[in-house]
Design a protein around this motif. Sequence first.
Motif, PDB file in Angstrom:
ATOM      1  N   VAL A   1       2.873  14.491   2.185  1.00  0.00           N
ATOM      2  CA  VAL A   1       3.039  13.534   0.919  1.00  0.00           C
ATOM      3  C   VAL A   1       2.388  13.800  -0.218  1.00  0.00           C
ATOM      4  CG1 VAL A   1       3.819  12.073   2.864  1.00  0.00           C
ATOM      5  CG2 VAL A   1       1.409  12.138   2.180  1.00  0.00           C
ATOM      6  N   SER A   2       2.710  13.059  -1.088  1.00  0.00           N
ATOM      7  CA  SER A   2       1.687  13.024  -2.445  1.00  0.00           C
ATOM      8  C   SER A   2       0.885  11.743  -2.314  1.00  0.00           C
ATOM      9  CB  SER A   2       2.698  13.054  -3.681  1.00  0.00           C
ATOM     10  OG  SER A   2       1.966  12.772  -4.847  1.00  0.00           O
ATOM     11  N   VAL A   3      -0.262  11.945  -2.993  1.00  0.00           N
ATOM     12  CA  VAL A   3      -1.013  10.698  -3.287  1.00  0.00           C
ATOM     13  C   VAL A   3      -0.256   9.591  -3.935  1.00  0.00           C
ATOM     14  CG1 VAL A   3      -2.373  11.387  -5.082  1.00  0.00           C
ATOM     15  CG2 VAL A   3      -3.070   9.884  -3.541  1.00  0.00           C
ATOM     16  N   GLU A   4       0.768  10.033  -4.755  1.00  0.00           N
ATOM     17  CA  GLU A   4       1.326   9.095  -5.555  1.00  0.00           C
ATOM     18  C   GLU A   4       2.290   8.209  -4.612  1.00  0.00           C
ATOM     19  OE1 GLU A   4       0.586   8.851  -8.606  1.00  0.00           O
ATOM     20  OE2 GLU A   4      -0.654  10.592  -8.933  1.00  0.00           O
ATOM     21  N   GLU A   5       2.708   8.837  -3.722  1.00  0.00           N
ATOM     22  CA  GLU A   5       3.890   8.043  -2.815  1.00  0.00           C
ATOM     23  C   GLU A   5       2.886   7.284  -2.020  1.00  0.00           C
ATOM     24  OE1 GLU A   5       7.111  10.985  -1.166  1.00  0.00           O
ATOM     25  OE2 GLU A   5       5.303  12.121  -1.213  1.00  0.00           O
ATOM     26  N   VAL A   6       1.647   7.357  -1.570  1.00  0.00           N
ATOM     27  CA  VAL A   6       0.850   6.896  -0.689  1.00  0.00           C
ATOM     28  C   VAL A   6       0.645   5.387  -1.592  1.00  0.00           C
ATOM     29  CG1 VAL A   6      -1.670   6.535  -0.055  1.00  0.00           C
ATOM     30  CG2 VAL A   6      -0.380   8.645   0.440  1.00  0.00           C
ATOM     31  N   ALA A   7       0.566   5.543  -2.790  1.00  0.00           N
ATOM     32  CA  ALA A   7       0.449   3.996  -3.737  1.00  0.00           C
ATOM     33  C   ALA A   7       1.330   3.109  -3.447  1.00  0.00           C
ATOM     34  CB  ALA A   7       0.117   4.630  -5.235  1.00  0.00           C
ATOM     35  N   ASP A   8       2.444   3.690  -2.864  1.00  0.00           N
ATOM     36  CA  ASP A   8       3.444   2.509  -2.594  1.00  0.00           C
ATOM     37  C   ASP A   8       3.033   1.462  -1.464  1.00  0.00           C
ATOM     38  OD1 ASP A   8       5.072   3.581  -4.416  1.00  0.00           O
ATOM     39  OD2 ASP A   8       6.312   4.963  -2.879  1.00  0.00           O
ATOM     40  N   TYR A   9       1.985   1.720  -0.733  1.00  0.00           N
ATOM     41  CA  TYR A   9       1.710   1.005   0.374  1.00  0.00           C
ATOM     42  C   TYR A   9       0.265   0.688   0.280  1.00  0.00           C
ATOM     43  CZ  TYR A   9       6.073   3.660   1.895  1.00  0.00           C
ATOM     44  OH  TYR A   9       7.194   3.877   1.880  1.00  0.00           O
ATOM     45  N   ASP A  10       0.025  -0.437   1.344  1.00  0.00           N
ATOM     46  CA  ASP A  10      -1.507  -0.903   1.072  1.00  0.00           C
ATOM     47  C   ASP A  10      -2.324  -0.131   1.873  1.00  0.00           C
ATOM     48  OD1 ASP A  10      -0.529  -3.487  -0.088  1.00  0.00           O
ATOM     49  OD2 ASP A  10      -0.226  -4.553   1.504  1.00  0.00           O
ATOM     50  N   ALA A  11      -3.491   0.007   1.396  1.00  0.00           N
ATOM     51  CA  ALA A  11      -4.545   0.770   1.918  1.00  0.00           C
ATOM     52  C   ALA A  11      -5.820  -0.230   2.483  1.00  0.00           C
ATOM     53  CB  ALA A  11      -4.792   2.047   0.961  1.00  0.00           C
ATOM     54  N   PHE A  12      -6.944   0.733   2.564  1.00  0.00           N
ATOM     55  CA  PHE A  12      -7.845  -0.038   3.169  1.00  0.00           C
ATOM     56  C   PHE A  12      -9.077  -0.125   2.320  1.00  0.00           C
ATOM     57  CE2 PHE A  12      -5.566   0.798   6.829  1.00  0.00           C
ATOM     58  CZ  PHE A  12      -5.901  -0.136   7.773  1.00  0.00           C
ATOM     59  N   GLY A  13      -9.779  -1.289   2.158  1.00  0.00           N
ATOM     60  CA  GLY A  13     -11.074  -1.440   1.409  1.00  0.00           C
ATOM     61  C   GLY A  13     -12.230  -0.987   2.290  1.00  0.00           C
TER      62      GLY A  13
END
Length: 215
Positions: free
Chosen positions: A98-110
């Motif tokens: 996957v691309s990190v640009e696609e990762v940005a579609d989803y909530d991640a962790f602080g």
Amino acid sequence: MPDPTIHSADSLIRLGYPSSPQSAHDVLTSAGLSEDQAALVPYDLADPFSALRSGELDVLVVKFALREADLVTSKVLHFESRAAVVSSSHPLADRDTVSVEEVADYDAFGRPGAFPEYLWDEMVPRRTPQGREIRRRHRVNTIPEMMALVVNSDALHLSVASVADMAPPAIRIIPIHDLPPTPVRLAWYRGSELPARVARFIAAAEAASSVAHRR
């Protein structure tokens, strides 16, 4: 060849690691040590350097670039590829990469607890190279807590490939092809003299460094 005198140590090397123990095993093996010559200890992600500073650990496996004035780091031992941690039912789960640009579609962790902010910014960037915000909305303090939340949601975590070694069957680890790999080093406390056995271990690990991708 690793220094053979490292095998004469009469005490265990107390070696901390951040997530998967495999990264610690790899460093030990490269330095010519067997597992019975070290005590491997997962360190607290919410306060990752406290055990080193208090003397409970001799040395840590660390990833990314430390900027801690009281800690010393070795040369780069190897590089580790980046990866996304998702559930097996996640929309990205069937992807080979996957691309990190696609990762940005989803909530991640602080960042967990007192984990240094500058290090978390390397692990989970605030924005993608194209400027998209990575939504760091979830907070947990341990890897198992993170994986449990991932399994039950569309959240994902930006991590490193070795986390696959501790992922349950309901988790997929997908390579991220457009984030640079992370350097892996050893770190130790500047404020005290290293025991000879630990100094020999660090020297042997540096001498054996392949400076290559782990996976």
